[in-house]
Design an enzyme around this catalytic site. Structure first.
Site, mmCIF file in Angstrom:
data_model
loop_
_atom_site.group_PDB
_atom_site.id
_atom_site.type_symbol
_atom_site.label_atom_id
_atom_site.label_comp_id
_atom_site.label_asym_id
_atom_site.label_seq_id
_atom_site.Cartn_x
_atom_site.Cartn_y
_atom_site.Cartn_z
ATOM 1 N N LYS A 13 0.833 -1.210 0.000
ATOM 2 C CA LYS A 13 0.000 0.000 0.000
ATOM 3 C C LYS A 13 0.871 1.266 0.000
ATOM 4 O O LYS A 13 0.639 2.185 -0.773
ATOM 5 C CB LYS A 13 -0.930 0.028 1.230
ATOM 6 C CG LYS A 13 -1.859 -1.171 1.331
ATOM 7 C CD LYS A 13 -2.869 -1.032 2.471
ATOM 8 C CE LYS A 13 -2.260 -1.005 3.861
ATOM 9 N NZ LYS A 13 -1.585 -2.264 4.263
ATOM 10 N N ARG A 88 -9.514 0.245 8.991
ATOM 11 C CA ARG A 88 -9.027 -1.109 9.268
ATOM 12 C C ARG A 88 -10.074 -1.951 9.984
ATOM 13 O O ARG A 88 -9.803 -3.120 10.267
ATOM 14 C CB ARG A 88 -7.801 -1.024 10.166
ATOM 15 C CG ARG A 88 -6.458 -1.206 9.453
ATOM 16 C CD ARG A 88 -5.395 -1.051 10.494
ATOM 17 N NE ARG A 88 -4.133 -1.631 10.202
ATOM 18 C CZ ARG A 88 -3.082 -0.973 9.711
ATOM 19 N NH1 ARG A 88 -3.203 0.283 9.353
ATOM 20 N NH2 ARG A 88 -1.927 -1.572 9.563
ATOM 21 N N ARG A 125 11.623 -5.872 4.950
ATOM 22 C CA ARG A 125 11.329 -4.455 4.675
ATOM 23 C C ARG A 125 12.171 -3.552 5.574
ATOM 24 O O ARG A 125 12.382 -3.840 6.746
ATOM 25 C CB ARG A 125 9.850 -4.181 4.939
ATOM 26 C CG ARG A 125 9.497 -2.690 4.808
ATOM 27 C CD ARG A 125 8.030 -2.457 4.710
ATOM 28 N NE ARG A 125 7.331 -2.568 5.985
ATOM 29 C CZ ARG A 125 6.029 -2.349 6.126
ATOM 30 N NH1 ARG A 125 5.287 -2.032 5.079
ATOM 31 N NH2 ARG A 125 5.456 -2.471 7.307
ATOM 32 N N ARG A 158 11.386 -1.448 11.186
ATOM 33 C CA ARG A 158 10.346 -1.095 12.169
ATOM 34 C C ARG A 158 10.252 -2.187 13.223
ATOM 35 O O ARG A 158 10.351 -3.371 12.906
ATOM 36 C CB ARG A 158 8.994 -0.968 11.449
ATOM 37 C CG ARG A 158 8.774 0.373 10.808
ATOM 38 C CD ARG A 158 7.566 0.390 9.908
ATOM 39 N NE ARG A 158 6.372 -0.235 10.464
ATOM 40 C CZ ARG A 158 5.173 -0.206 9.871
ATOM 41 N NH1 ARG A 158 5.030 0.421 8.713
ATOM 42 N NH2 ARG A 158 4.142 -0.782 10.420
ATOM 43 N N ARG A 169 0.087 -9.333 13.495
ATOM 44 C CA ARG A 169 -0.524 -8.315 12.615
ATOM 45 C C ARG A 169 -1.356 -8.976 11.523
ATOM 46 O O ARG A 169 -2.422 -8.486 11.168
ATOM 47 C CB ARG A 169 0.567 -7.435 11.996
ATOM 48 C CG ARG A 169 1.167 -6.485 13.006
ATOM 49 C CD ARG A 169 2.437 -5.863 12.504
ATOM 50 N NE ARG A 169 2.223 -4.923 11.423
ATOM 51 C CZ ARG A 169 3.172 -4.555 10.561
ATOM 52 N NH1 ARG A 169 4.379 -5.070 10.641
ATOM 53 N NH2 ARG A 169 2.918 -3.673 9.635
#
Ligand code: AMP
Length: 216
Positions: A13, A88, A125, A158, A169
């Protein structure tokens, strides 16, 4: 043009939002970025959000809805925006529908990926602490390790991209966010995009959807 980017964490996204804002000159509104900024600055909101974010849980709806309403009231949202990471939950989506009335979202772009892809993408990531640029250690690493190509800022992992948190998650996504696929499909706004393709192919697929909307 008012858009929602919907998809699991790691679906792409944020990467796609970066491309859309360049082309369409509308702001990207990422509730995750807003929360991380507040955590960094140790605001009251940040202190409250931190405990949820660290565990990969969702921040309570009333807090998030308040943040979004304030943000959408700002001047730069007049010609539209891309919502990345909001809504969400169903109550968040309902609050957005109410807040926009009589106006509406133009399209919900659902970037569909499997859990395996998510885990591979998120664990590798890295993001720039300064400008938010997104990297992938295998497919798109920064030229110099730990340094952002775009701004020279620090590139880091992160906390919630660590393996234990990623799994939670994903669970939270399947339980609380995935029902939005049906919600927006029922309202005729959903377009599904294959999120396993390359970044450029996905960008092209999104572009052909957006070119049909046109205008603002
Ligand atoms: P993101 O950067 O979109 O992956 O968001 C990072 C974290 O911020 C999430 O795991 C949640 O803890 C929190 N968060 C971001 N957006 C929302 C939202 N719309 N509702 C609840 N929590 C959110």
């Amino acid at each position: 043009m008012k858009l929602i980017l919907l998809g699991a964490p790691g679906a792409g996204k944020g990467t796609q939002a970066e491309k859309i804002i360049d082309k369409y000159k509308i702001p990207q509104i990422s509730t995750g970025d807003i929360l991380r900024e507040n955590v960094k600055n140790q605001t009251e909101l940040g202190l409250k959000a931190k405990e949820y974010m660290e565990k990969g849980e969702l921040v309570p709806d009333d807090v998030i809805i308040g943040i979004i309403k304030d943000r959408l009231a700002k001047d730069d949202c007049r010609n539209g925006y891309i919502l990345d990471g909001f809504p969400r939950t169903i109550p968040q989506a309902e609050a957005l529908t109410e807040a926009l009335k009589p106006d509406k979202i133009d399209k919900v772009i659902f970037i569909n990926v499997s859990d395996d892809v998510v885990i591979e993408r998120l664990s590798l990531r890295r993001v720039c602490k300064n400008c938010g640029a997104i990297y992938h250690m295998k497919y798109n690493p920064p030229k110099e390790e730990g340094v952002c190509d775009k701004c020279g800022g620090e590139v880091y992992q992160r906390d919630d991209d660590k393996e234990e948190t990623i799994k939670n998650r994903l669970k939270v996504y399947r339980e609380q966010t995935e029902p939005l696929v049906k919600y927006y499909s029922d309202s005729g706004l959903l377009v599904e995009i294959d999120g396993t393709k390359s970044v450029d192919e996905i960008a092209n697929d999104i572009d052909s959807v957006l070119s049909k909307i046109g205008g603002n």
